[in-house]
Every structure is written in C-alpha cells, then in structure tokens.
Scaffold this active site. Structure first.
Site, PDB file in Angstrom:
ATOM      1  N   HIS A  22       0.940  -1.279  -0.080  1.00 28.90           N
ATOM      2  CA  HIS A  22      -0.194  -0.467   0.143  1.00 28.90           C
ATOM      3  C   HIS A  22       0.854   1.127  -0.107  1.00 28.90           C
ATOM      4  O   HIS A  22       2.392   1.548   0.777  1.00 28.90           O
ATOM      5  CB  HIS A  22      -1.182   0.071   1.384  1.00 28.90           C
ATOM      6  CG  HIS A  22      -2.452   1.422   1.041  1.00 28.90           C
ATOM      7  ND1 HIS A  22      -1.894   2.227   1.307  1.00 28.90           N
ATOM      8  CD2 HIS A  22      -3.327   0.654   0.329  1.00 28.90           C
ATOM      9  CE1 HIS A  22      -3.244   2.394   0.583  1.00 28.90           C
ATOM     10  NE2 HIS A  22      -4.068   1.478   1.286  1.00 28.90           N
ATOM     11  N   ASP A  53      -7.269  -5.422   0.490  1.00 29.06           N
ATOM     12  CA  ASP A  53      -8.527  -6.614  -0.324  1.00 29.06           C
ATOM     13  C   ASP A  53      -8.072  -7.902  -0.538  1.00 29.06           C
ATOM     14  O   ASP A  53      -8.867  -8.546  -0.970  1.00 29.06           O
ATOM     15  CB  ASP A  53      -7.817  -5.892  -1.874  1.00 29.06           C
ATOM     16  CG  ASP A  53      -8.643  -5.183  -2.982  1.00 29.06           C
ATOM     17  OD1 ASP A  53      -9.846  -4.721  -2.096  1.00 29.06           O
ATOM     18  OD2 ASP A  53      -8.198  -4.050  -3.518  1.00 29.06           O
TER      19      ASP A  53
END
Ligand code: ACO
Length: 381
Positions: free
Chosen positions: A258, A312
């Site tokens: 991320h 996710d």
C-alpha cells in the site's frame, strides 16, 4: 520542480475527511477510529458522517435512511439500457455506464443549490446498489427485482442480488464491510473524483469517473485477483514456493502493499475477523488456511519492505461467503466508496480550483511539417 512519479508524497489538496497513519496502521473518518465505527455504526450513518462532517442526530439519521429508501428504485429506462449491455461485460463497466447515465435524468448542474446536492447524494447512495444487483440478474437473463422497503440498506442489497433474504448476521457483516471501504483519503479513484469535481461538472460524472479508476487491478480490482491467486497456490504448504517464484519474477502479490501503510492495513485486520465470524456460523472457506499461510510467509519475505496485507486481501473471502460473485467484488467496493467520493466532491466544491498540473516535456524539439512524399522512412534516416 523535480518530478514525483505517481505524485508520491505530494500534497495536492487539504482535506478534513479521513486520516491515515501508515506507520501505526490507524485510520479515522472525521476523527472517529475505523475500529469503533465498524462495530457501532451503520453504513448509512457512516456515509452521513463522511459527507456532512458529523454524526447525524436520531432525526437526521431517520430522514436520511428514509430518503435513501425512497430513491432505491431506478427508472425503467436505465433498466432497459442495462438490458442492452453485453452479458459478458465486466460489472464495473456496466456500473460506470449506468452511474454516468443518471446524469441524463437528474443533471441540472445546480451544484450551488444545497437541495440539489442533498438529492444527488441520496440518489447516488440509493441507486448504485440497485444498479449493481440489476446487472447481475440481467446478465443471467432475468428481470431485476425491485427493492424491498421492509429491508434495511445492506439486507436489501443482498436480497436484490441473491433473490433471497439473508441471515441478519450476514447482512450486518456486509454492512460492516461497507463501513470499512467507505473512504480512504486521496487514493487514485478519489483523486479522479476530485479532478472531475474541480471542473464543476455534475456529481454523476464525478462518480462515473471514480468508478472507472477503481476498476483497475492495482486499485479496487485487486480483490478479484486475490482469490484467483489463493486458488492457484492451492494448499498452505505451497505458499512459500509461490511467493519465492513471484518475487524472483518481479510479480506483485495481490492484496499486499500500500502506498500509505508500512504495516498491516487496519481494515485487513477487521476483515479477517469478519471472515472468521462468517466461517464460524456458515462454514469455513478452504482458501482461508492458504491465505493465512501466504500472510505468514509474505511477512518473512516482504515484511522488511513494509509490505503487508491490504484491504483487498481478506475482503474476497468475506464476499464469497456472502454469496457475492467474484466479478462483483469491485462493484461492491464502489457501492461503499461512493460515500467517500461524494464527501470529497462536496469538499472540493467548498474551496475549488480546477486541477491543472504541469509536466516535464520529453518530446522532440521544434520542427517543420513536410509533404508526405518528402518524408523519409525510418530506414532512410
Ligand atoms: N508484492 C510484491 N512486491 C511489492 C508489492 C506486492 N504486492 N507491492 C509493492 N511491492 C514492492 C515493489 O516491487 C517495489 O519493490 P522495489 O523497490 O524493490 O522495486 C516496492 O515494493 C515499492 O512498490 P511500488 O509498486 O513502487 O509501490 P506503490 O506505492 O507504487 O504501489 C500498490 C502500491 C499499487 C498498492 C502495490 O503495492 C501493488 O501493486 N499491490 C498489489 C495490488 C493490490 O493489492 N492493490 C490493492 C491496493 S489497496 C486498494 O487500492 C484498495
């Protein structure tokens, strides 16, 4: 000024909506920790908080819920248009087109009128789930089913999608997923929404452009790929070998990494807990053991680079247990993120300046046009 690819670390706006501490792994919406909201709030209350800046009082919440309920239905013209979409098309493309089509019905570009803004917020939050569920039935050759007024927001979506009323625990867990995905500062789709908003176009175009951006596999589309990856790995014992291969071939591990977080995404931790709650009640997904093995092995190989599970990684396992088809994972993400996009739309309008960054030109120097017959081919030059 030096080029910063991907605008990494470059502030492009001020925002009071959401705050992330990527080192501590914390996330707040309007100052409230995501852990508290995901336990105590509802998606509609959280959407109200994000968009209007504070938690609603009981009357404001009842009014907002009632307005959203009243606007869940979509025009037969939108449904008929969706029936012409190819059944093999991706639901994110169907959603982007149908979200944009709402502008045909409701656009007056009266964005300085508070009533127009409120109505647009209500319509988008109310109708996007209906359109996602409608495409799912239409592509199977069925007519979409109408929303049920006796069901709350999340229970109604699952009903429209699966054609049966779900267990209240499943509906509550889905609602909690929506809270977790509702906002995440200036990610690619939200930036896209703000750029579009800055032109003073209508909110339906703002949301449609954000949906298109969310669709990509480096952004919202990753949750589809995570399940495919887990299935390819197959068993927990294969996790290490798979990771070694992927890393040596410079392939990204889907659901990991991320731009903001250097630790495990707090939403991934909560989603993992939700997956476990679902498995305890409805039976375990065999891929969960594989996922846990991937997380453990990845920490050994990528942890030093600050690459850990993102939002996710576990959401696909939750959605699959809720009976949501894989290619609807990202549209479901969009159902929730529309709250964040609309919050940013309002904030952008509050202090607007059109986005128009600069570039560093790397093309050829000035030259003159020549007639076609005088142009040299590459081999002559
Ligand atoms: N697997 C393996 N290595 C990774 C991963 C990953 N998932 N993510 C980053 N890295 C490595 C890169 O190879 C790079 O290594 P290097 O410095 O040795 O070359 C380093 O970490 C930095 O990676 P970037 O891609 O430059 O990081 P960036 O901040 O641009 O990317 C992104 C963030 C796009 C999320 C990236 O981590 C990724 O592609 N992850 C996989 C896709 C995914 O899960 N996306 C969903 C993100 S959450 C969301 O959008 C809702």
């Amino acid at each position: 000024m030096a080029l910063r690819p991907g605008l990494e670390g470059v502030p492009v706006t001020q925002s009071a909506i959401c705050d992330i501490d990527g080192l501590k792994g914390t996330l707040t919406y309007r100052g409230f920790p995501i852990d508290e909201l995901s336990v105590h709030s509802s998606f509609l209350e959280t959407a109200y908080l994000l968009i209007w800046g504070d938690l609603p009082n009981p009357q404001q919440l009842r009014d907002f819920e009632a307005e959203v309920q009243m606007h869940r239905r979509v025009s037969f013209r939108v449904r008929d248009m969706m029936k012409c979409f190819p059944a093999t098309g991706h639901p994110m493309d169907a959603l982007q087109s149908s979200a944009a089509s709402l502008g045909l019905f409701y656009s007056r570009r009266a964005i300085d009128n508070p009533q127009y803004v409120y109505d647009a917020v209500v319509r988008l939050i109310a109708k996007i789930p209906t359109m996602v569920a409608a495409f799912q039935l239409i592509r199977k050759g069925q007519d979409p089913i109408q929303p049920r007024d006796d069901l709350a927001y999340s229970a109604n979506f699952l009903y429209m999608l699966t054609e049966r009323e779900q267990d209240p625990l499943a509906a509550r867990i889905f609602d909690r997923c929506l809270i977790l995905h509702a906002e995440h500062s200036l990610n690619a789709s939200t930036f896209s929404a703000r750029v579009t908003a800055s032109t003073l176009t209508d909110p339906y175009a703002v949301v449609a452009s954000a949906v298109g951006t969310l669709a990509g596999p480096l952004h919202g589309g990753a949750n589809e790929d995570v399940l495919a990856m887990l299935e390819e790995i197959g068993t927990p014992t294969q996790a290490g070998t798979y990771l070694d291969n992927a890393i040596s071939n410079k392939r990204k591990i889907m659901g990991f990494g991320h731009r903001e977080y250097r630790v495990k995404d707090p939403r991934a931790t909560i989603l993992q807990g939700l997956a476990e709650e679902l498995f305890a009640r409805f039976g375990k997904d065999e891929m969960y053991d594989v996922a846990q093995a991937v997380e453990k092995e990845a920490a050994l190989r990528l942890g030093s680079k600050g690459i850990y599970p993102n939002v996710d990684f576990y959401s696909g396992l939750v959605y699959r247990k809720l009976g949501i088809p894989r290619d609807l994972f990202t549209p479901v993400f969009a159902i929730s993120r529309v709250a964040g996009w609309l919050a940013h739309w309002r904030e952008q309008l509050g202090a607007n300046r059109i986005f128009r960054p600069s570039q560093i030109y790397t093309g050829v120097n000035l030259r003159s046009w020549v007639p076609a017959e005088e142009r040299k081919t590459a081999s002559e030059t």
